[in-house]
Design an enzyme around this catalytic site. Structure first.
Site, PDB file in Angstrom:
ATOM      1  N   CYS A 140      29.623  67.273  56.919  1.00 54.69           N
ATOM      2  CA  CYS A 140      30.949  66.654  56.863  1.00 54.69           C
ATOM      3  C   CYS A 140      32.005  67.602  57.445  1.00 54.69           C
ATOM      4  CB  CYS A 140      31.269  66.212  55.437  1.00 54.69           C
ATOM      5  SG  CYS A 140      32.624  65.016  55.365  1.00 54.69           S
ATOM      6  N   HIS A 187      26.812  62.510  54.476  1.00 52.74           N
ATOM      7  CA  HIS A 187      26.372  63.368  53.372  1.00 52.74           C
ATOM      8  C   HIS A 187      24.889  63.153  53.074  1.00 52.74           C
ATOM      9  CE1 HIS A 187      30.295  64.905  51.665  1.00 52.74           C
ATOM     10  NE2 HIS A 187      30.695  64.061  52.607  1.00 52.74           N
ATOM     11  N   GLU A 236      23.172  64.777  51.067  1.00 54.32           N
ATOM     12  CA  GLU A 236      22.950  65.075  49.649  1.00 54.32           C
ATOM     13  C   GLU A 236      23.393  63.948  48.728  1.00 54.32           C
ATOM     14  OE1 GLU A 236      27.230  66.096  50.280  1.00 54.32           O
ATOM     15  OE2 GLU A 236      25.376  66.135  51.456  1.00 54.32           O
TER      16      GLU A 236
END
Length: 589
Positions: A126, A215, A217
């Protein structure tokens, strides 16, 4: 914010999981020592995560630990570790986290990419992805849509971190900024795009440096762990040690320069890093500086050199994003009074912090350090004292010799050369406080566009490179040249003092005394409004431009009016007295 304190170390055990948010989080133990290999002799991965003050760091760390159980992870906030400290830790991988704001506000992140790309595998997520684009010269612009926790379909090239990953994949996006495709640097290639056409993945063409705008994650991102695993599976590249191969780089650079070929931003960075690390001989340094001057320095070359000087300097934390500097190159030989230093107190009186970078005399009879010292200012401060002073008074003088320790490697060659070199131009653009707003005076108009380009490469927000014709200051003695520098453009302007409501001044009235105490008294008289009209209005003109740059005033004319009001009401002189009185609260050095 990441779990626990900044700079914590995680040593994962096989099959570990992270839960909770305390320093004694389940699934890992904190260890004080190095973790070069496990008891079985297997070399472990060392992952350094640069935390850009974002809660997703926790999830990234968790994913790393889950896909690579036998690894060591250390997390450092972006303003609490240096390049040198990272080098000493010898990481096998570096991750730059998401976070708020823009790349140039992400602490050490940009410098990490510029320094370690090609030496250590890097993954930017990001904001970290934008940092990679920005570090190599790309522009960061507003996205077509602002997305917060929304999913999109991502199409990728199936290579690098996307190897074996479902295509297209659904990924979660939290961002309002993107790397602009039109300005994408040649060294980067697009590896993924969203269904709305935004860049979602980048990779350096020659280095194992990867960025993902989404993202991985996030729990809503498909195959996020595989992306992390692919990154960690990249063969370790150890930090390059000083070697004959590195020395060839400076020799190659010299060969290019003597053939009047320009160096790229990155090439000048490599040479400067070699020099500022103490690895170059005096002959190599002198040869480099002379060849650079004979060819004539470019903005990219100055920007590359300045970026390394900033990295090697002792960082001073600015109290506000609007912190400014009013440092010029000097060298005009006219001997003006301390215009930029006087201007700094007018600006600070308006509540705008001034981190005044400077040294002793260059072109004036009395330098900024000399005049301040004559008034009782303490030059010898610790970095912590400078930061505290800047926060409490709105002004601090960043005495260059204290904050640029790596300059010791170039001083012998500079002293022996005794000619103007690139270093005479670098001072104003190497402020250790990393200010984003500056008025940079230049003694020779031919250097203005080069410094403007360098400032742009360094990530300035809104600055001005100025020349007053006969001096490196704006004056009321004739028309002035100004280059407005933003992230997007460089705009030439001509400032006519009379159009700003100022009276045409006499250049002779700008000459300063040779005695530091007399120079300080002159500065006092200007700030009290008791000096000549030429002196007072020249300072007001310089301060007015600063007010315009930081958005305090809509026009330069309004800024000049504000500066004159601060002088007439006594606020400017009051700020000078406040700063000088503050020195009495400091211990003796």
């Amino acid at each position: 914010m990441a779990p626990g304190r900044s700079g914590y170390r995680l040593r994962f055990r096989s099959g570990a999981r992270i839960s909770g948010d305390s320093e004694q989080t389940q699934g890992f133990v904190q260890e004080p020592g190095s973790c070069a290999e496990d008891p079985g002799g297997i070399v472990l991965k060392r992952v350094i995560v640069i935390d850009n003050y974002d809660s997703f760091v926790y999830n990234i760390v968790q994913y790393i630990g889950e896909v690579e159980p036998d690894c060591e992870i250390e997390v450092f906030r972006n303003d609490e570790i240096t390049i040198e400290e990272i080098e000493r830790k010898n990481p096998t991988h570096i991750v730059i986290s998401p976070g708020p704001g823009r790349p140039e506000e992400a602490g050490i992140s940009v410098d990490v990419v510029r320094h370690f790309s090609g030496k250590v595998p890097i993954l930017g997520v990001c904001l970290g992805h934008q940092v990679i684009g920005y570090a190599f010269g790309g522009k960061i612009v507003h996205a077509k849509r602002i997305l917060h926790g929304k999913t999109s379909k991502i199409v990728h090239n199936g290579k690098g971190v996307f190897s074996g990953v479902k295509n297209p994949l659904v990924a979660t996006r939290y961002h309002s900024l993107v790397v602009e495709e039109a300005s994408l640097p040649e060294v980067l290639e697009i590896t993924a795009k969203s269904d709305d056409g935004e860049i979602m993945g980048l990779q350096h063409k020659e280095h194992p440096t990867f960025g993902v705008q989404f993202h991985p994650e996030s729990v809503l991102t498909e195959e996020g762990k595989r992306i992390i695993k692919n990154f960690l599976n990249i063969q370790d590249i150890q930090v390059k040690k000083v070697s004959e191969e590195t020395e060839i780089d400076i020799v190659s650079a010299l060969k290019k320069l003597v053939e009047f070929e320009d160096l790229t931003f990155e090439e000048s960075r490599q040479v400067m890093n070699f020099i500022m690390s103490g690895n170059a001989t005096d002959a190599q340094i002198a040869g480099f500086l002379v060849a650079l001057r004979m060819k004539e320095e470019t903005g990219d070359e100055l920007g590359g050199m300045a970026s390394v000087m900033r990295e090697k300097s002792i960082h001073i934390k600015a109290p506000s994003p609007r912190t400014v500097d009013t440092c010029g190159t000097g060298g005009d030989g006219f001997g003006t009074f301390n215009i930029s230093t006087t201007t700094a107190f007018v600006v600070a009186a308006a509540g705008i912090p001034v981190a005044k970078h400077g040294n002793r005399s260059v072109s004036s009879k009395v330098g900024s350090a000399d005049v301040l010292e004559a008034g009782g200012y303490k030059l010898e401060k610790t970095p912590e004292e400078m930061e505290r002073e800047l926060k409490e008074t709105g002004f601090s003088f960043l005495f260059a010799p204290l904050l640029h320790p790596a300059m010791k490697h170039v001083m012998p060659a500079r002293r022996q050369l005794k000619i103007r070199t690139a270093f005479n131009l670098l001072g104003p653009i190497t402020n250790p406080a990393r200010v984003k707003y500056q008025v940079v005076g230049v003694f020779d108009l031919s250097f203005a566009s080069k410094l403007a380009t360098a400032l742009q490469r360094l990530g300035t927000e809104r600055s001005a490179v100025v020349n007053g014709g006969f001096t490196d200051e704006l004056t009321t003695c004739g028309k002035n040249n100004l280059l407005l520098v933003t992230q997007e453009e460089i705009v030439p302007m001509v400032l006519d003092p009379e159009e700003l409501g100022l009276k045409s001044g006499d250049p002779e009235e700008l000459k300063g005394p040779s005695d530091p105490k007399e120079a300080y008294r002159m500065m006092e008289s200007v700030l009290k409004g008791e000096a000549s009209r030429t002196q007072v209005e020249t300072v007001a003109l310089n301060a007015g431009v600063v007010f315009w740059l930081v958005g305090e005033c809509d026009t330069i004319k309004d800024g000049v009016g504000k500066a004159l009001d601060l002088i007439r009401t006594g606020e400017a002189y009051k700020k000078l007295r406040e700063v000088m009185d503050y020195q009495k609260t400091l211990g003796n050095s």
